[in-house]
Design a protein around this motif. Structure first.
Motif, PDB file in Angstrom:
ATOM      1  N   SER A 227       0.811  -1.224   0.000  1.00 15.35           N
ATOM      2  CA  SER A 227       0.000   0.000   0.000  1.00 15.35           C
ATOM      3  C   SER A 227       0.835   1.261   0.000  1.00 15.35           C
ATOM      4  N   ARG A 391       6.015   7.385   7.943  1.00 17.52           N
ATOM      5  CA  ARG A 391       4.756   7.837   7.349  1.00 17.52           C
ATOM      6  C   ARG A 391       3.606   7.557   8.311  1.00 17.52           C
ATOM      7  N   PHE A 394      -2.181   4.849   7.105  1.00 14.27           N
ATOM      8  CA  PHE A 394      -3.359   5.173   6.294  1.00 14.27           C
ATOM      9  C   PHE A 394      -4.134   3.869   6.109  1.00 14.27           C
ATOM     10  N   PRO A 395      -5.384   3.817   6.521  1.00 10.09           N
ATOM     11  CA  PRO A 395      -6.101   2.534   6.524  1.00 10.09           C
ATOM     12  C   PRO A 395      -6.430   2.057   5.113  1.00 10.09           C
ATOM     13  N   GLY A 396      -6.421   0.735   4.931  1.00  2.95           N
ATOM     14  CA  GLY A 396      -6.771   0.173   3.621  1.00  2.95           C
ATOM     15  C   GLY A 396      -8.116   0.670   3.094  1.00  2.95           C
TER      16      GLY A 396
END
Ligand SMILES: Nc1ncnc2c1ncn2[C@@H]1O[C@H](COP(=O)(O)OP(=O)(O)OP(=O)(O)O)[C@@H](O)[C@H]1O
Ligand SMILES: O=c1[nH]c(=O)c2[nH+]cn([C@@H]3O[C@H](COP(=O)(O)O)[C@@H](O)[C@H]3O)c2[nH]1
Ligand SMILES: NC(=O)CC[C@H](N)C(=O)O
Ligand SMILES: [Mg+2]
Length: 516
Positions: A227, A391, A394-396
């Motif tokens: 991701s 970083r 950030f959620p999927g």
């Protein structure tokens, strides 16, 4: 067989793995077993101490979870935490009731007898430090032989002990990072009270995992969901070490990414990944399936299924893919499903609770028992670039769980514009590096404004910036007011369709970091 130093009996707390993790930081080996494990099975592991975890149930319920009472007769020290404390209170003849004052979040601990006459559990602890509570029941009467060793404003029995029987109990959660000296209390319990001296080494973790992946995979291929986040980047780097070109890294553009994210991820991995990255464009599939759906859990399940559908489609284009590797961490697991015990489902993380039962892949999840800051340390050891390691998560499911209600392209575009301004301001002020996560949420609430003498009736955006170390507990970031003001002004001035910005001042618990 190696002796396990401490056994944690799990009543389903969200924080049980954090107990293990705190002990791991002190190089103490522990295992988590379900609360109903028989005493013979515990004894077979030869532990030096037992910890009873917290849990969602209440001890006065008819079907409340119980331990094998012989646990208390094993002759080794026992520490109860929250539900574990309430269990001990009842098991030794005291009582527990539902409290009028529910306590969630911060409390100040007052150690009895400080500084000269304190319990061994608090050795080297300072007085009046912050501990984290999360309970609605309380001990009403102390069992015989127990004394109070600490109090807080709302909990006269914040900590109790029976020194003779070597049974200790805490109403608060020493294992969470926001309990300031909680780690010391767990260390005191294991080392001073239980007498643990063996050392367990985290350094071998990476080597062990790489070897076990190599053995398990053989000459098959592994599709790795990548991701751009730190977890999957670490997994990809470990896999490359283990199996080289048998790794197929796949990045899915699900239409729920932030502004410019796809291009950034492609750019970064061109330089930093030895295997060529495949980007799958699945925007229409995801947005089509999400259209008209507003229930958060339903959204999450759809997203989890669609990820797998896309991974399987891609896998068919290659020969011999048997495994799917994901950067699943412990918090994803504990919030999604019950592990080793009766915990509550809080939200279905797309990569765990959101997985479909028709999935053909076998999973490779080498980070499944770890927390993000531990993963960052591994990333550092593997030589990943600093920007990737630090970083923000950030959620999927991306922006889909930051838009309340149904997800559509205009709302996604609106949110993207607000989000990019927020991140820009945080980076410029140095607060990006100081915080765990920062994002905007589109509330689907409209309100009246006045702009250039005209009435507006537009969207509200909520800014959420939190401080955390492992994401299991969090506090809202105390950003300077002038920074908040600049963020608000820029979002309202620069994003057409937003006329109000609010700031989220809730902690986790009782709120969570994401809104859905
Ligand atoms: N857009 C995506 N494409 C492919 N795989 C993804 C994508 N988003 C998430 N995943 C998979 O789901 C896993 C869990 O996502 P999660 O956001 O928790 O981890 P991450 O993205 O690797 O790291 P971070 O938490 O720092 O964002 C990832 O490790 C990855 O395997
Ligand atoms: O990959 C992910 N898939 C998910 O479904 C998911 N849900 C929450 N998160 C991230 O997990 C951390 C804790 O979030 P919550 O307090 O909202 O549960 C925060 O860092 C969240 O961003 C997810 N990550
Ligand atoms: N966190 C816990 O262990 C909670 C215990 C119990 N359910 C209470 O509310 O008091
Ligand atoms: Mg991510």
């Amino acid at each position: 067989m190696t002796n396990v130093s401490i056994i944690v009996l799990d009543f389903g707390s969200q924080y049980t793995q954090l107990i293990a993790r705190r002990l791991r930081e002190d190089k103490i080996y522990c295992e988590i077993l379900p609360y109903h494990t028989k005493v013979e099975d515990i004894q077979a592991k030869n532990p030096k101490g037992i910890i009873l975890s917290g849990g969602p149930s209440s001890v006065y319920n008819e079907d409340a979870y119980e331990v094998d009472k012989d646990v208390y007769k094993m002759g080794i020290p026992v520490l109860g935490i929250c539900y574990g404390m309430q269990r001990i209170a009842v098991d030794f003849g005291g009582s527990v009731i539902r409290s009028d004052h529910h306590e969630y979040g911060k409390a100040e601990l007052d150690i009895v007898g400080y500084p000269d006459n304190i319990s061994a559990l608090f050795k080297d602890c300072d007085n009046h430090r912050i501990v984290w509570m999360s309970h609605s029941d309380r001990v009403e009467t102390l069992p015989d032989g127990f004394k109070v060793i600490a109090t807080s404003e709302n909990s006269p029995y914040a900590a109790i002990a029976n020194d003779e029987k070597r049974v200790y109990a805490l109403q608060f959660h020493p294992e969470v990072q926001h309990s300031e000296e909680g780690y010391l209390m767990l260390r005191n319990f294991a080392k001073n009270i239980c007498g643990v001296t063996e050392k367990w080494k985290m350094e071998h973790f990476l080597k062990q995992q790489i070897e076990s992946i190599r053995e398990r995979v053989g000459d098959a291929k592994v599709l790795c969901g990548l991701s751009g986040g730190v977890d999957s980047s670490v997994v990809a780097a470990m896999l490359y070490e283990a199996i080289g070109d048998q790794l197929i890294p796949v990045f899915v553009d699900n239409g729920l990414l932030r502004k410019g994210e796809r291009e950034q991820v492609e750019e970064v991995f061109k330089i930093n990944l030895k295997a060529p990255l495949i980007t799958v464009d699945a925007v229409d599939n995801f947005l089509g399936k999400l259209a008209g759906v507003s229930d958060p859990e339903q959204k999450r399940k759809i997203i989890g299924h669609t990820f797998i559908e896309e991974f399987e489609k891609e896998a068919k284009k290659h020969d011999g893919i048997k495994f799917l590797a994901q950067g699943t961490l412990y918090p994803d697991v504990i919030e999604s499903i019950s592990v080793n015990g009766p915990s509550e489902v809080i939200k279905s993380h797309h990569n765990v609770g959101g997985l479909p039962d028709w999935m053909d892949f076998e999973l490779i999840e080498p980070l499944r028992e770890l927390f993000k800051d531990e993963v960052r340390k591994i990333g550092f050891e593997l030589g990943l670039p600093e920007g990737m390691i630090n970083r923000h998560p950030f959620p999927g499911p991306g922006l889909a769980i930051r838009i309340m209600g149904d997800v559509n392209v205009p709302d996604l575009d609106l949110l993207r514009e607000a989000d990019v301004i927020l991140l820009d301001e945080l980076k410029a002020s140095g607060y990006y590096a100081k915080t765990w996560q920062a994002f905007a949420v589109l509330l689907n609430v409209k309100s009246v404004g006045v702009m250039g003498d005209n009435r507006t009736y537009d969207n509200t955006v909520c800014v959420r910036v939190v401080e955390a170390v492992d994401g299991m507990t969090a506090t809202f970031a105390h950003l300077p007011h002038d920074l908040l003001e600049r963020i608000s002004r820029r979002i309202i001035n620069e994003v057409d369709g937003i006329n109000r910005v609010v700031y989220d001042i809730s902690s986790k618990p009782p709120a969570t970091i994401e809104w859905e």
